[in-house]
Design a protein around this motif. Structure first.
Motif, mmCIF file in Angstrom:
data_model
loop_
_atom_site.group_PDB
_atom_site.id
_atom_site.type_symbol
_atom_site.label_atom_id
_atom_site.label_comp_id
_atom_site.label_asym_id
_atom_site.label_seq_id
_atom_site.Cartn_x
_atom_site.Cartn_y
_atom_site.Cartn_z
ATOM 1 N N GLN A 165 26.859 2.911 16.948
ATOM 2 C CA GLN A 165 27.244 3.958 15.995
ATOM 3 C C GLN A 165 28.567 4.612 16.391
ATOM 4 O OE1 GLN A 165 25.940 4.540 13.223
ATOM 5 N NE2 GLN A 165 23.756 4.021 13.220
ATOM 6 N N ALA A 166 28.923 4.531 17.674
ATOM 7 C CA ALA A 166 30.154 5.168 18.142
ATOM 8 C C ALA A 166 31.381 4.275 17.964
ATOM 9 C CB ALA A 166 30.008 5.565 19.614
ATOM 10 N N LEU A 167 31.193 3.025 17.557
ATOM 11 C CA LEU A 167 32.312 2.105 17.414
ATOM 12 C C LEU A 167 33.140 2.446 16.182
ATOM 13 C CD1 LEU A 167 30.397 -1.208 18.181
ATOM 14 C CD2 LEU A 167 31.982 -0.007 19.721
ATOM 15 N N ASP A 168 34.454 2.241 16.302
ATOM 16 C CA ASP A 168 35.353 2.426 15.154
ATOM 17 C C ASP A 168 35.334 1.124 14.337
ATOM 18 O OD1 ASP A 168 37.275 2.930 13.299
ATOM 19 O OD2 ASP A 168 38.869 3.427 14.731
ATOM 20 N N LEU A 169 34.528 1.098 13.277
ATOM 21 C CA LEU A 169 34.331 -0.125 12.504
ATOM 22 C C LEU A 169 35.476 -0.413 11.538
ATOM 23 C CD1 LEU A 169 30.519 0.289 11.736
ATOM 24 C CD2 LEU A 169 31.610 -1.015 13.576
ATOM 25 N N GLU A 170 36.408 0.525 11.409
ATOM 26 C CA GLU A 170 37.575 0.253 10.567
ATOM 27 C C GLU A 170 38.562 -0.680 11.275
ATOM 28 O OE1 GLU A 170 39.276 3.893 9.313
ATOM 29 O OE2 GLU A 170 37.552 4.456 8.060
ATOM 30 N N VAL A 171 38.477 -0.744 12.602
ATOM 31 C CA VAL A 171 39.376 -1.636 13.362
ATOM 32 C C VAL A 171 39.128 -3.094 13.007
ATOM 33 C CG1 VAL A 171 39.972 -2.480 15.660
ATOM 34 C CG2 VAL A 171 39.779 -0.022 15.248
ATOM 35 N N PRO A 172 37.885 -3.621 13.105
ATOM 36 C CA PRO A 172 37.688 -5.023 12.720
ATOM 37 C C PRO A 172 37.901 -5.270 11.229
ATOM 38 C CG PRO A 172 35.585 -3.981 13.175
ATOM 39 C CD PRO A 172 36.639 -3.030 13.635
ATOM 40 N N GLU A 173 37.631 -4.272 10.397
ATOM 41 C CA GLU A 173 37.887 -4.451 8.957
ATOM 42 C C GLU A 173 39.364 -4.695 8.706
ATOM 43 O OE1 GLU A 173 37.963 -1.892 4.790
ATOM 44 O OE2 GLU A 173 36.789 -1.130 6.470
ATOM 45 N N ALA A 175 41.594 -5.736 10.894
ATOM 46 C CA ALA A 175 42.014 -6.977 11.553
ATOM 47 C C ALA A 175 41.644 -8.193 10.708
ATOM 48 C CB ALA A 175 41.377 -7.074 12.933
ATOM 49 N N VAL A 176 40.439 -8.201 10.138
ATOM 50 C CA VAL A 176 40.029 -9.321 9.284
ATOM 51 C C VAL A 176 40.910 -9.401 8.053
ATOM 52 C CG1 VAL A 176 38.198 -10.150 7.773
ATOM 53 C CG2 VAL A 176 37.648 -9.418 10.088
ATOM 54 N N ASP A 223 41.668 -5.896 20.610
ATOM 55 C CA ASP A 223 40.965 -4.909 21.434
ATOM 56 C C ASP A 223 40.382 -3.815 20.525
ATOM 57 O OD1 ASP A 223 43.033 -3.174 20.705
ATOM 58 O OD2 ASP A 223 44.067 -3.339 22.643
ATOM 59 N N LEU A 224 39.804 -2.796 21.108
ATOM 60 C CA LEU A 224 39.130 -1.762 20.325
ATOM 61 C C LEU A 224 40.098 -0.947 19.478
ATOM 62 C CD1 LEU A 224 36.497 -0.473 22.928
ATOM 63 C CD2 LEU A 224 36.122 -1.973 20.955
ATOM 64 N N GLY A 225 41.381 -1.076 19.746
ATOM 65 C CA GLY A 225 42.383 -0.401 18.933
ATOM 66 C C GLY A 225 42.977 -1.307 17.865
ATOM 67 N N GLY A 226 42.600 -2.616 17.871
ATOM 68 C CA GLY A 226 43.115 -3.539 16.885
ATOM 69 C C GLY A 226 44.297 -4.345 17.340
ATOM 70 N N ARG A 227 44.709 -4.201 18.605
ATOM 71 C CA ARG A 227 45.857 -4.950 19.110
ATOM 72 C C ARG A 227 45.416 -6.350 19.550
ATOM 73 N NH1 ARG A 227 46.291 0.303 20.793
ATOM 74 N NH2 ARG A 227 44.947 -0.156 22.569
#
Length: 229
Positions: A165-173, A175-176, A223-227
């Motif tokens: 629940q604490a993950l930033d799910l907009e990052v993988p969105e 990136a995809v 990574d968790l920031g999208g890099r």
């Protein structure tokens, strides 16, 4: 003065049958009464009516249930069709908002002592691994239509819990979406999985995968920031 006589020599008005004929009245109808056979027929008719009512009600209930199931099936097919055309359509689980809702729905299925350790996401479903204190493992699978299924896994796991629940799910969105644009129009079946540190279990990023592209393009890690990594 004698009374007038009729053709048969009788004095008019003295014939007994004539008098009775003129003064007689129709007998009153006898009140109806029901015998045993009549009562049996009435009871039989009542039972038949009850059975018919039950059959009609049962058919109505079945029709309602069937319509509900058909509607659910139709919704599932409609969602699958929409996501096959556009994997980032509004109900796609690759999107952060629907994915959060699906994870919350899966979280309500957790048993006492269970926690999530990882997740894999496609447009149509998210698969989360739940592990309990005895290292027993099972999958909780939530569809884009809201359906939840569970599969018990034969192997155990000692992976540490992850606060999904604490993950930033907009990052993988994001990136995809970026990779789909870069690989258009060839990329198919986009998905992503959480990457964790092998030693600590701490989340470190997201692994993206695609089909219908070159092998070197089929996987991509951020990574968790999208890099890119």
């Amino acid at each position: 003065m004698t009374g007038a006589r009729d053709a048969f020599g009788r004095i008019a008005g003295t014939d007994r049958e004539a008098r009775e004929g003129t003064s007689s009245t129709a007998p009153e109808a006898a009140p109806a009464s029901f015998g045993p056979s009549d009562r049996r027929r009435l009871r039989g008719a009542g039972t038949l009516g009850l059975l018919l009512t039950m059959l009609v009600c049962g058919a109505a209930v079945w029709g309602t249930l069937r319509a509900t199931v058909d509607a659910a099936d139709g919704d599932t097919r409609a969602v699958a069709f929409a996501l096959a055309k556009d994997p980032l359509a509004p109900r796609s689980l690759l999107r952060a908002a629907p994915l959060r809702s699906a994870i919350a729905r899966a979280g309500r299925e957790l048993r006492a002592g269970e926690a999530f350790t990882d997740l894999t996401v496609s447009p149509l479903r998210v698969t989360l691994t739940a592990v309990d204190r005895r290292e027993q493992r099972r999958w909780l699978i939530v569809g884009a239509d809201g359906d939840v299924r569970t599969i018990t896994m034969p192997a155990t796991s000692n992976a540490p819990p992850v606060d999904v629940q604490a993950l930033d799910l907009e990052v993988p969105e994001r990136a995809v979406a970026a990779r789909l644009r870069a690989l258009a129009p060839h990329a198919r079946e986009p998905r992503f999985s959480l990457v964790t540190d092998a030693a600590t279990g701490r989340p470190t990023g997201w692994a993206l995968s695609f089909s219908n592209v070159r092998r070197t393009e089929s996987s991509y890690v951020v990574d968790l920031g999208g890099r890119p990594r």
